[in-house]
Motif scaffolding. Sequence first.
Motif, mmCIF file in Angstrom:
data_model
loop_
_atom_site.group_PDB
_atom_site.id
_atom_site.type_symbol
_atom_site.label_atom_id
_atom_site.label_comp_id
_atom_site.label_asym_id
_atom_site.label_seq_id
_atom_site.Cartn_x
_atom_site.Cartn_y
_atom_site.Cartn_z
ATOM 1 N N LEU A 200 -13.980 17.083 49.004
ATOM 2 C CA LEU A 200 -13.987 15.790 48.344
ATOM 3 C C LEU A 200 -13.164 14.784 49.144
ATOM 4 C CD1 LEU A 200 -13.277 17.058 44.711
ATOM 5 C CD2 LEU A 200 -15.501 16.450 45.651
ATOM 6 N N ARG A 201 -13.473 13.503 48.919
ATOM 7 C CA ARG A 201 -12.720 12.435 49.562
ATOM 8 C C ARG A 201 -12.478 11.319 48.548
ATOM 9 N NH1 ARG A 201 -13.767 8.127 53.148
ATOM 10 N NH2 ARG A 201 -16.036 8.421 53.154
ATOM 11 N N LYS A 202 -11.346 10.636 48.678
ATOM 12 C CA LYS A 202 -10.972 9.591 47.735
ATOM 13 C C LYS A 202 -11.619 8.261 48.104
ATOM 14 C CE LYS A 202 -6.383 11.550 46.777
ATOM 15 N NZ LYS A 202 -4.917 11.293 46.847
ATOM 16 N N HIS A 203 -12.052 7.544 47.060
ATOM 17 C CA HIS A 203 -12.604 6.198 47.225
ATOM 18 C C HIS A 203 -11.986 5.300 46.156
ATOM 19 C CE1 HIS A 203 -15.974 7.547 49.873
ATOM 20 N NE2 HIS A 203 -15.877 8.644 49.146
ATOM 21 N N ARG A 204 -11.443 4.169 46.558
ATOM 22 C CA ARG A 204 -10.875 3.239 45.587
ATOM 23 C C ARG A 204 -11.932 2.779 44.604
ATOM 24 N NH1 ARG A 204 -6.773 -0.908 48.705
ATOM 25 N NH2 ARG A 204 -5.280 0.659 49.449
ATOM 26 N N PHE A 205 -11.537 2.749 43.327
ATOM 27 C CA PHE A 205 -12.540 2.443 42.305
ATOM 28 C C PHE A 205 -11.847 2.054 41.007
ATOM 29 C CE2 PHE A 205 -15.948 3.415 39.244
ATOM 30 C CZ PHE A 205 -17.057 2.892 39.893
ATOM 31 N N LEU A 206 -12.066 0.831 40.565
ATOM 32 C CA LEU A 206 -11.594 0.338 39.274
ATOM 33 C C LEU A 206 -10.123 0.670 39.015
ATOM 34 C CD1 LEU A 206 -14.690 1.048 36.980
ATOM 35 C CD2 LEU A 206 -14.081 -1.062 38.180
ATOM 36 N N GLY A 207 -9.271 0.272 39.920
ATOM 37 C CA GLY A 207 -7.841 0.428 39.725
ATOM 38 C C GLY A 207 -7.288 1.796 40.041
ATOM 39 N N GLY A 208 -8.116 2.717 40.456
ATOM 40 C CA GLY A 208 -7.673 4.047 40.850
ATOM 41 C C GLY A 208 -8.556 4.541 41.971
ATOM 42 N N TYR A 209 -8.983 5.786 41.881
ATOM 43 C CA TYR A 209 -9.902 6.282 42.896
ATOM 44 C C TYR A 209 -10.805 7.366 42.326
ATOM 45 C CZ TYR A 209 -6.562 10.175 43.462
ATOM 46 O OH TYR A 209 -5.748 11.256 43.240
ATOM 47 N N PRO A 248 -23.211 1.023 57.971
ATOM 48 C CA PRO A 248 -22.615 1.296 59.285
ATOM 49 C C PRO A 248 -23.108 2.609 59.880
ATOM 50 C CG PRO A 248 -20.946 0.529 57.741
ATOM 51 C CD PRO A 248 -22.202 0.746 56.937
ATOM 52 N N VAL A 249 -23.065 2.698 61.202
ATOM 53 C CA VAL A 249 -23.508 3.912 61.895
ATOM 54 C C VAL A 249 -22.610 5.098 61.562
ATOM 55 C CG1 VAL A 249 -23.845 4.957 64.174
ATOM 56 C CG2 VAL A 249 -24.572 2.587 63.760
ATOM 57 N N ASP A 250 -21.302 4.850 61.469
ATOM 58 C CA ASP A 250 -20.373 5.931 61.152
ATOM 59 C C ASP A 250 -20.587 6.378 59.703
ATOM 60 O OD1 ASP A 250 -17.706 7.427 61.836
ATOM 61 O OD2 ASP A 250 -17.405 6.539 59.852
ATOM 62 N N PRO A 251 -20.883 7.660 59.450
ATOM 63 C CA PRO A 251 -21.204 8.110 58.085
ATOM 64 C C PRO A 251 -20.089 7.866 57.067
ATOM 65 C CG PRO A 251 -21.928 9.743 59.683
ATOM 66 C CD PRO A 251 -21.112 8.742 60.439
ATOM 67 N N GLU A 252 -18.828 8.063 57.455
ATOM 68 C CA GLU A 252 -17.738 7.832 56.509
ATOM 69 C C GLU A 252 -17.654 6.361 56.123
ATOM 70 O OE1 GLU A 252 -13.948 9.418 57.475
ATOM 71 O OE2 GLU A 252 -14.633 11.502 57.509
ATOM 72 N N GLN A 253 -17.766 5.491 57.108
ATOM 73 C CA GLN A 253 -17.754 4.060 56.811
ATOM 74 C C GLN A 253 -18.953 3.676 55.948
ATOM 75 O OE1 GLN A 253 -17.451 1.772 60.424
ATOM 76 N NE2 GLN A 253 -15.615 2.849 61.128
ATOM 77 N N ALA A 254 -20.084 4.323 56.198
ATOM 78 C CA ALA A 254 -21.289 4.038 55.412
ATOM 79 C C ALA A 254 -21.070 4.385 53.941
ATOM 80 C CB ALA A 254 -22.470 4.819 55.973
ATOM 81 N N ILE A 255 -20.549 5.558 53.659
ATOM 82 C CA ILE A 255 -20.329 5.967 52.270
ATOM 83 C C ILE A 255 -19.223 5.131 51.635
ATOM 84 C CG2 ILE A 255 -19.709 7.872 50.737
ATOM 85 C CD1 ILE A 255 -22.541 7.982 51.972
ATOM 86 N N ASP A 256 -18.201 4.779 52.409
ATOM 87 C CA ASP A 256 -17.182 3.867 51.879
ATOM 88 C C ASP A 256 -17.837 2.577 51.387
ATOM 89 O OD1 ASP A 256 -15.069 5.572 52.366
ATOM 90 O OD2 ASP A 256 -14.514 4.649 54.276
ATOM 91 N N GLN A 257 -18.759 2.045 52.179
ATOM 92 C CA GLN A 257 -19.440 0.801 51.803
ATOM 93 C C GLN A 257 -20.297 0.996 50.553
ATOM 94 O OE1 GLN A 257 -20.904 -1.702 55.030
ATOM 95 N NE2 GLN A 257 -22.828 -2.020 53.925
#
Length: 295
Positions: A200-209, A248-257
Amino acid sequence: MSIDYSLDLAIPCMARLPTALPWRLAGRAQGRDKALLIWLQNRFTDIFPQSTPAEKTRWAQQHVRMLALERVDAMAFHRLGRSGGPAIAIRGAEHARSLAQAGQGFILVLNHFDRLLTAPIALAQQGIYSNVLTMPVLTNPELDTAHRRFLLRKIRNYTEITGGRWHTTGDGMRTVHESLRAGQVWVILADAWHSEFARLRKHRFLGGYLQLPTGIERLARSTGVPLLHAATYTHRPDQLEVVIETLPVDPEQAIDQVIQKLHRDVQARPWAWWHWGLWDQMWHPAPEEVNRDAH
């Protein structure tokens, strides 16, 4: 065999009514489950404390209507975007078309937002066919017999339009890797969640992640295929908009977006996210300084 009036009879029969009447009727659903409506309003109170009572009541009702509309969609995928069915306006289809015409496999990333399967349906109507990868939903022990029958019909109806297969992670990933490299398209949900997910990886979301799986990133990196994002927005029960965007081409950046876009969409349309029932498992509070940055 026990019959579920709603899933086995009412919804399939409603889906056969002429014109866009099935969706207009479903769009009037008020929700007979008062406990669910109250639960949703309380959930919205916790997450959106600045919202008014009227907003929370409206969001709860809209969430129930969305679920009712999606069930009608599932029994009438072949009518979406066609004469007598809900209209679909699609933006960004050229991104998918250019990849498909070049024989380039790609991953179409969705979220559990609004009537999400409209996007691959709309692309299939333009000759861009796709497979879909999900968790092993049919083996879910919490799924009763009637819901399992309904889901099987939904899968059959969906794949008849999209022209591909419905594949689960329990079936193994070799087929997915090979077909992506061979130029096929796969639809995968970025906000899929299960307590047994390990990576799993953390993503900022609605005041938390949110803690979300990294499977799409690893699959894209392994196969070298690009990612596109698609979201569906219901403007009226019989009027849908699909927006397809490059990533974005980079998969991590893509999922972040993708998750940043989900964050903005959920802020604008809280009722349209499916996962409020999983909120306590998926979402985690962040330190105060992160909270200030996330809004």
